[in-house]
Scaffold this motif. Structure first.
Motif, PDB file in Angstrom:
ATOM      1  N   LYS A 138       0.836  -1.205   0.000  1.00  0.00           N
ATOM      2  CA  LYS A 138       0.000   0.000   0.000  1.00  0.00           C
ATOM      3  C   LYS A 138       0.864   1.245   0.000  1.00  0.00           C
ATOM      4  CE  LYS A 138      -3.775  -2.245   2.414  1.00  0.00           C
ATOM      5  NZ  LYS A 138      -4.464  -2.416   3.679  1.00  0.00           N
ATOM      6  N   GLU A 139       0.472   2.226  -0.793  1.00  0.00           N
ATOM      7  CA  GLU A 139       1.217   3.474  -0.888  1.00  0.00           C
ATOM      8  C   GLU A 139       0.739   4.455   0.170  1.00  0.00           C
ATOM      9  OE1 GLU A 139       1.501   7.129  -4.019  1.00  0.00           O
ATOM     10  OE2 GLU A 139       1.572   5.110  -4.866  1.00  0.00           O
ATOM     11  N   ARG A 140       1.698   5.114   0.811  1.00  0.00           N
ATOM     12  CA  ARG A 140       1.412   6.156   1.810  1.00  0.00           C
ATOM     13  C   ARG A 140       2.338   7.329   1.530  1.00  0.00           C
ATOM     14  NH1 ARG A 140      -2.635   3.955   5.234  1.00  0.00           N
ATOM     15  NH2 ARG A 140      -2.144   1.783   5.539  1.00  0.00           N
ATOM     16  N   ILE A 141       1.814   8.529   1.577  1.00  0.00           N
ATOM     17  CA  ILE A 141       2.632   9.732   1.444  1.00  0.00           C
ATOM     18  C   ILE A 141       2.852  10.275   2.847  1.00  0.00           C
ATOM     19  CG2 ILE A 141       2.833  12.045   0.476  1.00  0.00           C
ATOM     20  CD1 ILE A 141       2.848   9.816  -1.639  1.00  0.00           C
ATOM     21  N   ALA A 142       4.125  10.450   3.221  1.00  0.00           N
ATOM     22  CA  ALA A 142       4.464  10.954   4.552  1.00  0.00           C
ATOM     23  C   ALA A 142       5.257  12.248   4.403  1.00  0.00           C
ATOM     24  CB  ALA A 142       5.279   9.909   5.310  1.00  0.00           C
ATOM     25  N   LYS A 143       5.009  13.172   5.310  1.00  0.00           N
ATOM     26  CA  LYS A 143       5.694  14.469   5.288  1.00  0.00           C
ATOM     27  C   LYS A 143       6.258  14.759   6.674  1.00  0.00           C
ATOM     28  CE  LYS A 143       1.357  16.995   6.035  1.00  0.00           C
ATOM     29  NZ  LYS A 143       0.803  15.908   6.779  1.00  0.00           N
ATOM     30  N   ALA A 144       6.996  15.857   6.780  1.00  0.00           N
ATOM     31  CA  ALA A 144       7.626  16.224   8.045  1.00  0.00           C
ATOM     32  C   ALA A 144       6.618  16.166   9.191  1.00  0.00           C
ATOM     33  CB  ALA A 144       8.240  17.613   7.942  1.00  0.00           C
ATOM     34  N   GLY A 145       7.017  15.489  10.260  1.00  0.00           N
ATOM     35  CA  GLY A 145       6.163  15.335  11.428  1.00  0.00           C
ATOM     36  C   GLY A 145       5.444  14.002  11.482  1.00  0.00           C
ATOM     37  N   ASP A 146       5.383  13.281  10.367  1.00  0.00           N
ATOM     38  CA  ASP A 146       4.718  11.979  10.352  1.00  0.00           C
ATOM     39  C   ASP A 146       5.629  10.905  10.949  1.00  0.00           C
ATOM     40  OD1 ASP A 146       2.506  13.109   9.158  1.00  0.00           O
ATOM     41  OD2 ASP A 146       2.942  12.339   7.153  1.00  0.00           O
ATOM     42  N   VAL A 147       5.001   9.887  11.536  1.00  0.00           N
ATOM     43  CA  VAL A 147       5.709   8.770  12.141  1.00  0.00           C
ATOM     44  C   VAL A 147       5.140   7.481  11.567  1.00  0.00           C
ATOM     45  CG1 VAL A 147       6.272   7.614  14.314  1.00  0.00           C
ATOM     46  CG2 VAL A 147       5.995  10.100  14.278  1.00  0.00           C
ATOM     47  N   LEU A 148       6.020   6.555  11.214  1.00  0.00           N
ATOM     48  CA  LEU A 148       5.599   5.260  10.661  1.00  0.00           C
ATOM     49  C   LEU A 148       6.163   4.144  11.524  1.00  0.00           C
ATOM     50  CD1 LEU A 148       6.640   7.216   8.024  1.00  0.00           C
ATOM     51  CD2 LEU A 148       5.112   5.566   6.995  1.00  0.00           C
ATOM     52  N   HIS A 149       5.422   3.039  11.589  1.00  0.00           N
ATOM     53  CA  HIS A 149       5.861   1.861  12.343  1.00  0.00           C
ATOM     54  C   HIS A 149       5.910   0.674  11.407  1.00  0.00           C
ATOM     55  CE1 HIS A 149       4.859  -1.647  15.106  1.00  0.00           C
ATOM     56  NE2 HIS A 149       6.107  -1.321  15.372  1.00  0.00           N
ATOM     57  N   PHE A 150       7.051  -0.014  11.401  1.00  0.00           N
ATOM     58  CA  PHE A 150       7.238  -1.208  10.582  1.00  0.00           C
ATOM     59  C   PHE A 150       7.563  -2.367  11.522  1.00  0.00           C
ATOM     60  CE2 PHE A 150       8.818   2.455   8.146  1.00  0.00           C
ATOM     61  CZ  PHE A 150       7.948   2.431   7.075  1.00  0.00           C
ATOM     62  N   PRO A 151       6.595  -3.242  11.779  1.00  0.00           N
ATOM     63  CA  PRO A 151       6.890  -4.412  12.620  1.00  0.00           C
ATOM     64  C   PRO A 151       7.935  -5.299  11.952  1.00  0.00           C
ATOM     65  CG  PRO A 151       4.522  -4.144  12.313  1.00  0.00           C
ATOM     66  CD  PRO A 151       5.202  -3.214  11.345  1.00  0.00           C
ATOM     67  N   SER A 152       8.497  -6.195  12.698  1.00  0.00           N
ATOM     68  CA  SER A 152       9.442  -7.168  12.168  1.00  0.00           C
ATOM     69  C   SER A 152       8.845  -7.865  10.955  1.00  0.00           C
ATOM     70  CB  SER A 152       9.754  -8.189  13.262  1.00  0.00           C
ATOM     71  OG  SER A 152      10.588  -9.200  12.769  1.00  0.00           O
ATOM     72  N   GLN A 153       9.637  -8.019   9.897  1.00  0.00           N
ATOM     73  CA  GLN A 153       9.266  -8.689   8.641  1.00  0.00           C
ATOM     74  C   GLN A 153       8.217  -7.939   7.814  1.00  0.00           C
ATOM     75  OE1 GLN A 153      11.355 -10.883   7.780  1.00  0.00           O
ATOM     76  NE2 GLN A 153      12.217 -11.336   9.779  1.00  0.00           N
ATOM     77  N   CYS A 154       7.952  -6.684   8.116  1.00  0.00           N
ATOM     78  CA  CYS A 154       7.015  -5.877   7.317  1.00  0.00           C
ATOM     79  C   CYS A 154       7.698  -5.469   6.013  1.00  0.00           C
ATOM     80  CB  CYS A 154       6.603  -4.637   8.112  1.00  0.00           C
ATOM     81  SG  CYS A 154       5.539  -3.495   7.215  1.00  0.00           S
ATOM     82  N   TRP A 155       7.060  -5.761   4.882  1.00  0.00           N
ATOM     83  CA  TRP A 155       7.599  -5.443   3.563  1.00  0.00           C
ATOM     84  C   TRP A 155       7.416  -3.946   3.320  1.00  0.00           C
ATOM     85  CZ3 TRP A 155      10.713  -8.097   0.630  1.00  0.00           C
ATOM     86  CH2 TRP A 155      10.847  -7.786  -0.722  1.00  0.00           C
ATOM     87  N   HIS A 156       8.519  -3.204   3.086  1.00  0.00           N
ATOM     88  CA  HIS A 156       8.416  -1.749   2.926  1.00  0.00           C
ATOM     89  C   HIS A 156       9.557  -1.208   2.078  1.00  0.00           C
ATOM     90  CE1 HIS A 156      11.159  -2.330   6.311  1.00  0.00           C
ATOM     91  NE2 HIS A 156      11.640  -1.122   6.082  1.00  0.00           N
ATOM     92  N   GLY A 157       9.335  -0.031   1.531  1.00  0.00           N
ATOM     93  CA  GLY A 157      10.328   0.691   0.744  1.00  0.00           C
ATOM     94  C   GLY A 157       9.868   2.131   0.626  1.00  0.00           C
ATOM     95  N   ALA A 158      10.701   2.965  -0.005  1.00  0.00           N
ATOM     96  CA  ALA A 158      10.354   4.384  -0.075  1.00  0.00           C
ATOM     97  C   ALA A 158      10.950   5.037  -1.315  1.00  0.00           C
ATOM     98  CB  ALA A 158      10.846   5.105   1.173  1.00  0.00           C
ATOM     99  N   THR A 159      10.258   6.065  -1.800  1.00  0.00           N
ATOM    100  CA  THR A 159      10.760   6.918  -2.875  1.00  0.00           C
ATOM    101  C   THR A 159      10.697   8.354  -2.381  1.00  0.00           C
ATOM    102  OG1 THR A 159       9.977   5.402  -4.589  1.00  0.00           O
ATOM    103  CG2 THR A 159      10.405   7.683  -5.255  1.00  0.00           C
TER     104      THR A 159
END
Length: 133
Positions: free
Chosen positions: A89-110
């Protein structure tokens, strides 16, 4: 090292812990060494006994490929705008945002069209990061 060590050198000169349960530390990012990890990626690290915090600076439009790892990760967007991909799933994050990635969570960023600064907190320690120091 005093409890208000602001030189960022830590026990081994790079902000890293010596692995003991010594006194607390007071550091400033401006005094923690900057590593050029790859083209367009800079990293600073502060390492504790069981967790670590990394400050990354990414050039605009840089892509970090999707991946997973056994470490739990929390990411704070300090500057810029990032398109994250989390479990497809795509999420747009900006200054001040916080993300949580549990162990083994598939993730990447552009990174979007400006420089991005991210603060990543990992537990347990990212041994792969420590080998590059």
């Amino acid at each position: 090292m005093s409890n208000n060590d602001t030189n960022g050198n830590g026990a081994n000169g790079n902000g890293a812990s010596n692995g003991s349960n010594g006194p607390g530390r007071h550091l400033n990012w401006s005094n923690i060494p900057v590593e050029q990890v790859a083209d367009g990626i800079q990293r600073q690290m502060l390492v504790g006994d069981h967790m670590m915090i990394c400050r990354f600076r990414f050039k605009p439009f840089l892509v970090t490929p999707e991946h997973e790892h056994p470490h739990e990760q929390m990411t704070i967007v300090e500057q810029g705008c990032v398109r994250f991909f989390i479990e497809g799933k795509e999420r747009i994050a900006k200054a001040g945002d916080v993300l949580h990635f549990p162990s083994q969570c598939w993730h990447g960023a552009t990174m979007m069209d400006e420089e991005v600064v991210l603060i990543d907190i990992f537990t347990p320690l990212r041994e792969d990061f420590l080998k590059s120091v």
